[in-house]
Scaffold this motif. Structure first.
Motif, mmCIF file in Angstrom:
data_model
loop_
_atom_site.group_PDB
_atom_site.id
_atom_site.type_symbol
_atom_site.label_atom_id
_atom_site.label_comp_id
_atom_site.label_asym_id
_atom_site.label_seq_id
_atom_site.Cartn_x
_atom_site.Cartn_y
_atom_site.Cartn_z
ATOM 1 N N TRP A 64 0.821 -1.227 0.068
ATOM 2 C CA TRP A 64 0.085 0.055 -0.067
ATOM 3 C C TRP A 64 0.851 1.415 -0.134
ATOM 4 O O TRP A 64 0.697 2.173 -0.799
ATOM 5 N N GLN A 65 1.877 1.418 1.065
ATOM 6 C CA GLN A 65 2.817 2.446 1.100
ATOM 7 C C GLN A 65 3.498 2.700 -0.397
ATOM 8 O O GLN A 65 3.579 3.773 -0.736
ATOM 9 N N THR A 66 4.110 1.656 -0.857
ATOM 10 C CA THR A 66 4.827 1.790 -2.193
ATOM 11 C C THR A 66 3.954 2.330 -3.306
ATOM 12 O O THR A 66 4.160 3.181 -3.944
ATOM 13 N N LEU A 67 2.685 1.946 -3.402
ATOM 14 C CA LEU A 67 1.737 2.095 -4.532
ATOM 15 C C LEU A 67 1.494 3.584 -4.304
ATOM 16 O O LEU A 67 1.462 4.458 -5.335
ATOM 17 N N ILE A 68 1.310 4.101 -3.116
ATOM 18 C CA ILE A 68 0.891 5.448 -3.034
ATOM 19 C C ILE A 68 2.065 6.262 -3.235
ATOM 20 O O ILE A 68 1.688 7.566 -3.521
ATOM 21 N N ALA A 69 3.335 5.975 -2.659
ATOM 22 C CA ALA A 69 4.379 6.962 -2.839
ATOM 23 C C ALA A 69 4.966 6.958 -4.285
ATOM 24 O O ALA A 69 5.589 7.794 -4.533
ATOM 25 N N ASP A 70 4.637 5.843 -5.160
ATOM 26 C CA ASP A 70 5.275 5.673 -6.400
ATOM 27 C C ASP A 70 4.542 6.663 -7.604
ATOM 28 O O ASP A 70 3.522 6.924 -7.382
ATOM 29 N N ARG A 71 5.622 7.694 -8.128
ATOM 30 C CA ARG A 71 5.241 8.810 -8.725
ATOM 31 C C ARG A 71 4.488 8.278 -10.110
ATOM 32 O O ARG A 71 3.933 8.930 -10.813
ATOM 33 N N ASN A 72 4.597 6.954 -10.492
ATOM 34 C CA ASN A 72 4.272 6.157 -11.500
ATOM 35 C C ASN A 72 2.889 5.926 -11.424
ATOM 36 O O ASN A 72 2.228 5.279 -12.386
ATOM 37 N N GLY A 78 -6.094 7.185 -11.572
ATOM 38 C CA GLY A 78 -7.289 6.122 -11.520
ATOM 39 C C GLY A 78 -7.110 5.047 -10.151
ATOM 40 O O GLY A 78 -7.883 4.889 -9.438
ATOM 41 N N VAL A 79 -5.887 4.579 -10.250
ATOM 42 C CA VAL A 79 -5.535 3.657 -9.068
ATOM 43 C C VAL A 79 -5.468 4.257 -7.724
ATOM 44 O O VAL A 79 -5.929 3.778 -6.766
ATOM 45 N N LEU A 80 -5.079 5.796 -7.844
ATOM 46 C CA LEU A 80 -4.902 6.387 -6.487
ATOM 47 C C LEU A 80 -6.406 6.802 -6.146
ATOM 48 O O LEU A 80 -6.664 6.739 -4.845
ATOM 49 N N ASP A 81 -7.416 6.902 -7.215
ATOM 50 C CA ASP A 81 -8.488 7.455 -6.630
ATOM 51 C C ASP A 81 -9.470 6.077 -5.997
ATOM 52 O O ASP A 81 -10.303 6.148 -5.099
ATOM 53 N N LYS A 82 -9.205 5.144 -6.695
ATOM 54 C CA LYS A 82 -9.676 3.619 -6.164
ATOM 55 C C LYS A 82 -9.061 3.347 -4.631
ATOM 56 O O LYS A 82 -9.699 2.906 -3.879
ATOM 57 N N ALA A 83 -7.631 3.746 -4.626
ATOM 58 C CA ALA A 83 -7.021 3.522 -3.360
ATOM 59 C C ALA A 83 -7.847 4.425 -2.306
ATOM 60 O O ALA A 83 -7.778 3.820 -1.167
ATOM 61 N N VAL A 84 -8.061 5.545 -2.660
ATOM 62 C CA VAL A 84 -8.705 6.404 -1.796
ATOM 63 C C VAL A 84 -10.159 5.785 -1.128
ATOM 64 O O VAL A 84 -10.410 5.725 -0.078
ATOM 65 N N ASP A 85 -11.030 5.230 -2.162
ATOM 66 C CA ASP A 85 -12.178 4.671 -1.836
ATOM 67 C C ASP A 85 -11.850 3.267 -0.787
ATOM 68 O O ASP A 85 -12.760 3.144 0.055
ATOM 69 N N MET A 86 -10.974 2.585 -1.008
ATOM 70 C CA MET A 86 -10.753 1.302 -0.394
ATOM 71 C C MET A 86 -10.250 1.774 1.113
ATOM 72 O O MET A 86 -10.574 1.292 2.201
ATOM 73 N N ASP A 123 -3.426 7.488 8.102
ATOM 74 C CA ASP A 123 -2.028 8.026 7.791
ATOM 75 C C ASP A 123 -1.727 8.102 6.043
ATOM 76 O O ASP A 123 -1.196 9.155 5.374
ATOM 77 N N LEU A 124 -2.161 7.061 5.417
ATOM 78 C CA LEU A 124 -1.830 6.964 4.213
ATOM 79 C C LEU A 124 -2.649 7.920 3.145
ATOM 80 O O LEU A 124 -2.341 8.571 2.118
ATOM 81 N N LEU A 125 -4.006 8.216 3.742
ATOM 82 C CA LEU A 125 -4.882 9.180 2.954
ATOM 83 C C LEU A 125 -4.224 10.854 3.230
ATOM 84 O O LEU A 125 -4.146 11.450 2.576
#
Length: 308
Positions: free
Chosen positions: A217-225, A229-237, A248-250
């Motif tokens: 989770w941390q890697t995905l959110i920190a990665d600039r690539n 669309g993935v970040l928006d889905k991550a917010v919902d989850m 913390d991640l939000l």
């Protein structure tokens, strides 16, 4: 990528349940995961809804997140039945947002995936039967129908209902396997070639136990690539997790969004929802996060850059 291809193969090989029909619709549910999983591993179902009518369109209510046309239950080998956790109330959305209804033109179909185990607690080892209970009301309409004053009650209407059952064997705990799954989903979500499947991959990743998936989770959110669309889905989850890690991640996403000028309202609304509905401990955690930024929170958050 190999993991994703395996999941696709399992879909095509899975035993197909008897389709439910009505008002021109044929609904097919198949399993998209192996029947044998360890505790915390996602079990995924694949659906296809086809409109076999020759003219017009079939329209039915799905909910804005396409999860209101079915319910799930799980029966253990001891005969104990557990219903899936209740869905949060539908939010009142303004402006551009997904419609709570879906229309399928004659001769066309839609399909997608359901991470069925996401709405159940981590299962103890044993044998289970997962049941998807489908119930939807379908309207037969002219192509492109639009009703600014409400749908006429003279339209042909039918109830479509059926049940689909799938055996599920939960094996012994296997943290190493869960970590491998998390890393594979993380890698797949960073590959733009998987864009069509980002929704399912993100749901699988964020349905994994925090102890195994937090680094991904941390890697995905920190990665600039990572795609928007993935970040928006991550917010919902993350909003649905209701944990201090999710908060913390939000907040990390919020700081990044301010720098790049995107997704700020979405993240703030998610944090506001967690604050307003969370446990006392979670609310205090979010208050402390806000204090670090010089903000003192009130009893309720409104989101959209308004802290009180």
């Amino acid at each position: 990528m190999a993991v994703f291809l395996l999941a696709t193969t399992l879909v095509t090989q899975a035993t197909q349940a008897e389709p439910g029909t009505g008002s021109g619709l044929i609904v097919t549910i198949t399993q998209a995961s192996t029947t044998k999983v360890c505790p915390g591993e996602p079990f995924v179902l694949h659906y296809k809804i086809a409109n076999t009518d020759s003219v017009g369109q079939a329209t039915f209510y799905t909910g804005a997140n396409f999860n209101r046309w079915y319910t799930l239950s799980l029966r253990s080998a001891y005969g104990i039945t557990r219903e899936a956790s209740a869905l949060p109330a539908e939010k009142k959305l303004e402006g551009l947002h997904p419609s709570p209804e879906v229309s399928i033109l004659a001769g066309e179909s839609i399909q997608g995936d359901i991470v069925a185990t996401r709405r159940f607690p981590v299962l103890a080892p044993g044998k289970y039967v997962l049941t998807l209970h489908m119930a939807l009301t379908s309207y037969t309409e002219p192509k492109g129908a639009w009703y600014p004053e409400g749908r006429p009650n003279t339209l042909p209407q039918q109830e479509v209902a059926d049940e689909y059952t799938f055996p599920l064997l939960v094996t012994a705990n296997n943290p190493a396997r869960l970590q491998r799954i998390a890393r594979s989903r993380e890698t797949a979500l960073l590959d733009v070639n998987n864009a069509a499947h980002f929704g399912r991959l993100a749901e699988e990743l964020f349905s994994l136990p925090e102890a195994s998936a937090k680094p991904s989770w941390q890697t995905l959110i920190a990665d600039r690539n990572t795609s928007p669309g993935v970040l928006d889905k991550a917010v919902d989850m993350l909003e649905t997790l209701q944990t201090t890690t999710a908060a913390d991640l939000l907040l990390q996403m919020h700081s990044r969004a301010i720098r790049v000028g995107s997704r700020t309202p979405h993240v703030e609304n998610a944090l506001a929802s967690m604050y307003n509905t969370g446990s006392p401990a979670l609310r205090e955690h979010i208050k402390n996060l806000a204090r670090l930024q010089g903000i003192e929170l009130g009893d309720k958050l409104l989101g959209l850059n308004n802290p009180n």
